[in-house]
Design a protein around this motif. Structure first.
Motif, PDB file in Angstrom:
ATOM      1  N   ILE A  24       0.872  -1.162   0.000  1.00 58.59           N
ATOM      2  CA  ILE A  24       0.000   0.000   0.000  1.00 58.59           C
ATOM      3  C   ILE A  24       0.912   1.215   0.000  1.00 58.59           C
ATOM      4  CG2 ILE A  24      -1.741   1.322   1.254  1.00 58.59           C
ATOM      5  CD1 ILE A  24      -2.634  -1.326   2.551  1.00 58.59           C
ATOM      6  N   LYS A  25       0.868   1.998  -1.081  1.00 57.29           N
ATOM      7  CA  LYS A  25       1.700   3.191  -1.200  1.00 57.29           C
ATOM      8  C   LYS A  25       0.810   4.423  -1.059  1.00 57.29           C
ATOM      9  CE  LYS A  25       4.741   0.917  -4.549  1.00 57.29           C
ATOM     10  NZ  LYS A  25       5.301   1.003  -5.926  1.00 57.29           N
ATOM     11  N   ALA A  26       1.287   5.398  -0.333  1.00 51.76           N
ATOM     12  CA  ALA A  26       0.475   6.591  -0.104  1.00 51.76           C
ATOM     13  C   ALA A  26       1.346   7.828  -0.130  1.00 51.76           C
ATOM     14  CB  ALA A  26      -0.255   6.490   1.246  1.00 51.76           C
ATOM     15  N   ALA A  27       0.730   8.947  -0.491  1.00 46.91           N
ATOM     16  CA  ALA A  27       1.436  10.226  -0.504  1.00 46.91           C
ATOM     17  C   ALA A  27       0.438  11.349  -0.276  1.00 46.91           C
ATOM     18  CB  ALA A  27       2.165  10.437  -1.825  1.00 46.91           C
ATOM     19  N   ARG A  41       3.326   0.642   3.306  1.00 46.16           N
ATOM     20  CA  ARG A  41       3.142  -0.476   4.228  1.00 46.16           C
ATOM     21  C   ARG A  41       2.785  -1.723   3.426  1.00 46.16           C
ATOM     22  NH1 ARG A  41      -0.314   1.973   9.321  1.00 46.16           N
ATOM     23  NH2 ARG A  41       1.370   3.231  10.223  1.00 46.16           N
ATOM     24  N   PRO A  42       3.118  -2.902   3.928  1.00 45.86           N
ATOM     25  CA  PRO A  42       2.725  -4.133   3.218  1.00 45.86           C
ATOM     26  C   PRO A  42       1.207  -4.276   3.176  1.00 45.86           C
ATOM     27  CG  PRO A  42       4.402  -4.574   4.896  1.00 45.86           C
ATOM     28  CD  PRO A  42       3.924  -3.176   5.130  1.00 45.86           C
ATOM     29  N   SER A  54      -9.131  -1.588   6.322  1.00 49.63           N
ATOM     30  CA  SER A  54      -8.690  -1.134   7.641  1.00 49.63           C
ATOM     31  C   SER A  54      -7.229  -0.706   7.588  1.00 49.63           C
ATOM     32  CB  SER A  54      -8.879  -2.248   8.671  1.00 49.63           C
ATOM     33  OG  SER A  54      -8.381  -1.849   9.941  1.00 49.63           O
ATOM     34  N   ALA A  55      -6.411  -1.464   6.859  1.00 53.84           N
ATOM     35  CA  ALA A  55      -4.999  -1.096   6.695  1.00 53.84           C
ATOM     36  C   ALA A  55      -4.868   0.209   5.923  1.00 53.84           C
ATOM     37  CB  ALA A  55      -4.249  -2.214   5.984  1.00 53.84           C
ATOM     38  N   VAL A  56      -5.696   0.399   4.903  1.00 50.90           N
ATOM     39  CA  VAL A  56      -5.682   1.659   4.153  1.00 50.90           C
ATOM     40  C   VAL A  56      -6.069   2.819   5.071  1.00 50.90           C
ATOM     41  CG1 VAL A  56      -6.770   2.967   2.289  1.00 50.90           C
ATOM     42  CG2 VAL A  56      -6.151   0.571   1.919  1.00 50.90           C
ATOM     43  N   GLY A  57      -7.094   2.616   5.883  1.00 53.79           N
ATOM     44  CA  GLY A  57      -7.508   3.665   6.809  1.00 53.79           C
ATOM     45  C   GLY A  57      -6.403   4.029   7.792  1.00 53.79           C
ATOM     46  N   SER A  58      -5.651   3.017   8.248  1.00 54.41           N
ATOM     47  CA  SER A  58      -4.535   3.279   9.156  1.00 54.41           C
ATOM     48  C   SER A  58      -3.438   4.092   8.468  1.00 54.41           C
ATOM     49  CB  SER A  58      -3.967   1.955   9.666  1.00 54.41           C
ATOM     50  OG  SER A  58      -2.834   2.156  10.481  1.00 54.41           O
ATOM     51  N   VAL A  59      -3.160   3.748   7.203  1.00 55.04           N
ATOM     52  CA  VAL A  59      -2.173   4.501   6.432  1.00 55.04           C
ATOM     53  C   VAL A  59      -2.617   5.952   6.278  1.00 55.04           C
ATOM     54  CG1 VAL A  59      -1.210   4.782   4.111  1.00 55.04           C
ATOM     55  CG2 VAL A  59      -1.200   2.529   5.198  1.00 55.04           C
ATOM     56  N   VAL A  60      -3.884   6.145   5.979  1.00 53.20           N
ATOM     57  CA  VAL A  60      -4.419   7.503   5.799  1.00 53.20           C
ATOM     58  C   VAL A  60      -4.260   8.321   7.082  1.00 53.20           C
ATOM     59  CG1 VAL A  60      -6.556   8.820   5.482  1.00 53.20           C
ATOM     60  CG2 VAL A  60      -6.013   6.915   3.947  1.00 53.20           C
ATOM     61  N   GLU A  61      -4.606   7.737   8.211  1.00 60.09           N
ATOM     62  CA  GLU A  61      -4.524   8.492   9.468  1.00 60.09           C
ATOM     63  C   GLU A  61      -3.078   8.795   9.839  1.00 60.09           C
ATOM     64  OE1 GLU A  61      -7.086   9.936  10.861  1.00 60.09           O
ATOM     65  OE2 GLU A  61      -8.128   9.060   9.141  1.00 60.09           O
ATOM     66  N   THR A  62      -2.172   7.861   9.598  1.00 57.47           N
ATOM     67  CA  THR A  62      -0.754   8.110   9.873  1.00 57.47           C
ATOM     68  C   THR A  62      -0.223   9.239   9.002  1.00 57.47           C
ATOM     69  OG1 THR A  62      -0.406   5.790  10.480  1.00 57.47           O
ATOM     70  CG2 THR A  62       1.546   7.071   9.912  1.00 57.47           C
ATOM     71  N   LEU A  63      -0.613   9.227   7.728  1.00 58.45           N
ATOM     72  CA  LEU A  63      -0.143  10.256   6.805  1.00 58.45           C
ATOM     73  C   LEU A  63      -0.745  11.619   7.139  1.00 58.45           C
ATOM     74  CD1 LEU A  63       1.801  10.292   4.423  1.00 58.45           C
ATOM     75  CD2 LEU A  63      -0.141   9.942   2.894  1.00 58.45           C
ATOM     76  N   ARG A  64      -2.013  11.633   7.527  1.00 57.44           N
ATOM     77  CA  ARG A  64      -2.658  12.899   7.911  1.00 57.44           C
ATOM     78  C   ARG A  64      -1.926  13.558   9.088  1.00 57.44           C
ATOM     79  NH1 ARG A  64      -9.164  11.821   8.079  1.00 57.44           N
ATOM     80  NH2 ARG A  64      -9.398  14.093   8.047  1.00 57.44           N
ATOM     81  N   ALA A  65      -1.455  12.719   9.986  1.00 57.72           N
ATOM     82  CA  ALA A  65      -0.756  13.250  11.156  1.00 57.72           C
ATOM     83  C   ALA A  65       0.590  13.874  10.796  1.00 57.72           C
ATOM     84  CB  ALA A  65      -0.553  12.146  12.183  1.00 57.72           C
TER      85      ALA A  65
END
Length: 321
Positions: A24-27, A41-42, A54-65
């Motif tokens: 899962i790649k995010a920016a 994240r894997p 749920s993993a995508v949502g966690s990535v989103v919240e980490t990135l928002r922070a």
């Protein structure tokens, strides 16, 4: 008379997320296209929608922070048959999803407006808006990885086909060829995907696998061996180039593309792929417009950037043009 009105607040960043079978790649992407934060994240091994989203949502919240400005929206790119208008993953086989309302589920989880797109079409948007195809009106992007997909811009508009457009890897180039995962025989993906190049070389040479069953070689390794004069590698590479040229000729004939962009793992071979594919494509064309073949510029971030652009367009209620 001039009326002074308060200036509109600056547009905040949009998050782009590319959900692949492995990562899962995010920016976080600012309004001017600058990436202000990144995260990987894997992808969870469990492929049910609840676990992956749920993993995508966690990535989103980490990135928002990590982003000081207020995040405006979320764009998500996934593989498969994607109904962008409804925000539904009709079928995403490698994620185990079917008729999954991804946009609604992620919007409820994050509180953000969510735009859902297909991963290859998102990559096409990134190249078209920011990369090597910027300013083009008739563009075809082909990604050559585990499978082969395409994004098509025709007359300055991205073609979606209710989620079914761009299945270049399932054009048949050898009716007597190997059975494809789609059920047809001799699809382009069975000859010219990065996965197929490795498999076909192993079949010719008895190539070994690692203990976990993964290939000992990559498609780039096969390309390097072909360049060094390995006859088995050269034959596999020539088959892939020839099949790709033929399928691209069909696509160009249908869409009138002026530029063909090659991305994905196989495109890492650079000039060893681009020049021969250009020659193969030209051999199949007669009266058609002859497009230029180039390598994608955005690399591994194309899906993430494209997803962010889709999110920005949906936020502004403007078409991706």
């Amino acid at each position: 008379m001039t009326t002074n009105q308060p200036a509109a607040p600056p547009a905040g960043p949009v998050l782009g997320v590319d959900v692949g079978g492995t990562l899962i790649k995010a920016a976080a992407v600012a309004a001017d296209g600058e990436v202000v934060a990144r995260l990987e994240r894997p992808t969870p091994p469990a492929r049910d929608p609840d676990t992956v989203l749920s993993a995508v949502g966690s990535v989103v919240e980490t990135l928002r922070a990590q982003v000081p400005d207020r995040v405006e929206a979320l764009g998500v790119a996934v593989p498969g048959i994607i109904d962008e208008a409804r925000g539904v993953a009709v079928m995403a086989a490698n994620l185990g999803w079917r008729d999954t309302p991804v946009a609604d589920l992620l919007s409820a989880a994050t509180g953000l407006p969510v735009a859902l797109g297909h991963d290859v079409r998102a990559a096409c948007v990134a190249e078209w808006r920011l990369g090597v195809a910027k300013g083009g009106s008739d563009v075809l992007l082909a990604t050559l990885g585990t499978g082969i997909g395409a994004g098509v811009v025709s007359g300055g508009r991205l073609l979606v086909g209710s989620g079914y457009a761009g299945q270049l890897g399932h054009t048949v180039v050898d009716p007597d060829g190997q059975r494809c995962s789609c059920g047809q025989r001799g699809c382009l993906a069975t000859i010219a995907s990065a996965t197929a190049v490795v498999r076909r070389y192993a079949e010719r040479t008895g190539g070994a696998e690692h203990p976990d069953g993964t290939p000992a070689l990559s498609a780039r390794d096969v390309a390097q061996r072909a360049r060094a004069g390995d006859p088995a590698a050269a034959a596999v590479w020539a088959d892939a180039v020839g099949a790709l040229g033929r399928s691209l000729a069909i696509a160009v004939t249908v869409f009138g593309s002026e530029l063909v962009v090659l991305g994905g793992g196989l495109a890492l071979a650079g000039d060893q792929l681009i020049g021969p594919v250009q020659d193969s494509l030209d051999e199949w064309l007669t009266f058609q417009r002859r497009p230029r073949v180039v390598r994608a510029a955005m690399g591994a971030e194309s899906g993430v950037l494209g997803a962010a652009l889709l999110g920005r367009a949906a936020l502004e209620e403007t078409p991706v043009t």
